[in-house]
Design an enzyme around this catalytic site. Sequence first.
Site, PDB file in Angstrom:
ATOM      1  N   HIS A 168       0.814  -1.227   0.000  1.00  0.00           N
ATOM      2  CA  HIS A 168       0.000   0.000   0.000  1.00  0.00           C
ATOM      3  C   HIS A 168       0.845   1.274   0.000  1.00  0.00           C
ATOM      4  CE1 HIS A 168       0.488  -0.008   4.419  1.00  0.00           C
ATOM      5  NE2 HIS A 168       0.110   1.242   4.403  1.00  0.00           N
TER       6      HIS A 168
ATOM      7  N   LYS B 143       0.457   5.377  -2.068  1.00  0.00           N
ATOM      8  CA  LYS B 143       0.386   6.669  -1.372  1.00  0.00           C
ATOM      9  C   LYS B 143       0.742   7.783  -2.351  1.00  0.00           C
ATOM     10  CE  LYS B 143       1.515   4.910   3.232  1.00  0.00           C
ATOM     11  NZ  LYS B 143       0.820   5.509   4.359  1.00  0.00           N
TER      12      LYS B 143
ATOM     13  N   ASP C 104       7.614  -7.125   8.432  1.00  0.00           N
ATOM     14  CA  ASP C 104       6.403  -6.311   8.385  1.00  0.00           C
ATOM     15  C   ASP C 104       6.604  -5.020   7.578  1.00  0.00           C
ATOM     16  OD1 ASP C 104       3.710  -5.800   9.223  1.00  0.00           O
ATOM     17  OD2 ASP C 104       4.486  -4.292  10.619  1.00  0.00           O
TER      18      ASP C 104
ATOM     19  N   HIS D  94       7.627  -2.202   2.279  1.00  0.00           N
ATOM     20  CA  HIS D  94       7.508  -0.739   2.203  1.00  0.00           C
ATOM     21  C   HIS D  94       8.861  -0.017   2.091  1.00  0.00           C
ATOM     22  CE1 HIS D  94       3.564  -1.913   3.288  1.00  0.00           C
ATOM     23  NE2 HIS D  94       3.675  -1.828   4.599  1.00  0.00           N
TER      24      HIS D  94
ATOM     25  N   LYS E 201       8.030   0.598  15.941  1.00  0.00           N
ATOM     26  CA  LYS E 201       6.748   0.907  16.573  1.00  0.00           C
ATOM     27  C   LYS E 201       7.025   1.563  17.916  1.00  0.00           C
ATOM     28  CE  LYS E 201       3.815  -2.443  14.295  1.00  0.00           C
ATOM     29  NZ  LYS E 201       3.080  -1.556  13.405  1.00  0.00           N
TER      30      LYS E 201
ATOM     31  N   LYS F  87       4.609   9.463  14.598  1.00  0.00           N
ATOM     32  CA  LYS F  87       4.332   8.817  13.310  1.00  0.00           C
ATOM     33  C   LYS F  87       5.036   9.676  12.261  1.00  0.00           C
ATOM     34  CE  LYS F  87       1.675   6.741  10.093  1.00  0.00           C
ATOM     35  NZ  LYS F  87       1.940   5.377   9.744  1.00  0.00           N
TER      36      LYS F  87
END
Length: 484
Positions: A176, A180, A233, A238, A328, A333
């Site tokens: 994904h 973006k 992950d 990404h 994380k 963010k």
Amino acid sequence: MTQTIVIFGASGDLTQRKLIPSLYNLYRKGRLEDGIRIVGMAIDPFDDTSFRKHLHEGYEKLVGPIPEPEKWRKFAASIHYQTGSFDSTDDFDKLHQKLHKLEKAGDGRLYYLSTSPQFYEVIASQLGTLDMEVEHHGWRRIVVEKPFGHDRASAQALNKAILSVFDESQVYRIDHYLGKETVQNVLVFRFGNTIFEPVWNRNYIEEVQITVSESIGVGHRAGYYEKSGVLRDMFQNHLLQLLALIAMEPPASLNADAQRNERTKVLYSIRPMTADEVHKNTVRGQYKSYTSEDGVAPHSQTPTYAALRMYVDNWRWQDVPFYLRSGKMMTDKLTEMVIRFRKPPHSFFPHIEGSALTPNTLSICVAPDEGIHLSFETKVPDSILESQSVNMEFHYKPGEIPEAYERLILDALHGDPTLFARADTIDLAWGIIDPILAAWESKNAPPIATYADGTWGPAEGEALLAEDHNEWLYQCGKHGIAVT
Ligand code: BG6
């Protein structure tokens, strides 16, 4: 002729949180074909009405109030549901019959695998058993969610299973991040301007940094995350795709393969690491409260943070370090790609304490303030020739940026695979990640570093850059700081 989107795993989180809201946005913007239908399949015992209600509630809970409720009613009327187990050919037969009733000859059909990855192979095989991939009249395509495999061997096995039913041209492996808006902007920014590309190489660029940090922890996803960890992950997909966009050569055209070839060539050029080099060039960390999260083993060694120093061995990038980090439970963010340019080769400006020239940096902000920052030197007013760093910014307007899934779903419906990963790209990406995982899991691996919740990661992550007299940089989100 119209289309059907069949969502497997339709009762799950991704469908409620991303797929349905994105499809609804596309519907509101008039971008979906008239008569399009969405058919969900999962084990939960819904019928059409209760499934629509479930999606409505999910939207309001996870996304917010549904805009234009009148339109939602019309949109919801196109949503259907078939209860079924992925192991049951009879249930797939029922789905098939339902589709036949709803569709007309020539309609296209998109299968979306939004299930836990353990079901990908069996779903592909069930579709194959009933010839549901065959393009008699209309097209058939399959979208496969990440994670695509757990390592190189399992990704190859999954590819083999999917490609034993579907042709590569029918397979859309989703990442994904490629959907973006600000990630696609890298292409326009680099190749739609003349002033950046001439300096976009080792002669002018000192280093590249890519940070993808999140302020949240694993939440309710510990079951998945414990087996995955940050490298699988976030990096295998990404971060490597972001690196590829920054480092790629200009594609010959906008054609899907022209672009995918260039992104893939970057992965071919990434310098492989021996186990010793992995220990020297990488840091793995875990946030302090991770082992107290629900579903996490008390002595879990799963990394929730990683920092890597990588090199792209080609003419453009030889010996330019690419620092990648993601974690994380960090301070903020932030998704930012920073290009730091070299210092001027010679400075004749008077050196006044605190006024040494700062190298130019260009930041591509994916989150939070979608846009671009460029820092450069200017004269301090009313000084002899003192310099100061100033920051020029461009930002997209709030609300201007669509959800990444909107673009990706639409591209899959239109048959444009440009922003999806090819089998060879996924294979190469695992080829980069597997040796790092193996070294981390070996007996000689240094212990996992820990970091306090809400920080920028472990001290070891800072030390990795300090070895090169560097530090992690970020400008995104620092609004209004004109002079630094
Ligand atoms: C997903 C990961 O692919 O990306 C998640 O599985 C992560 O762990 C998410 O939180 C981050 O995506 P975004 O778009 O919020 O940056």
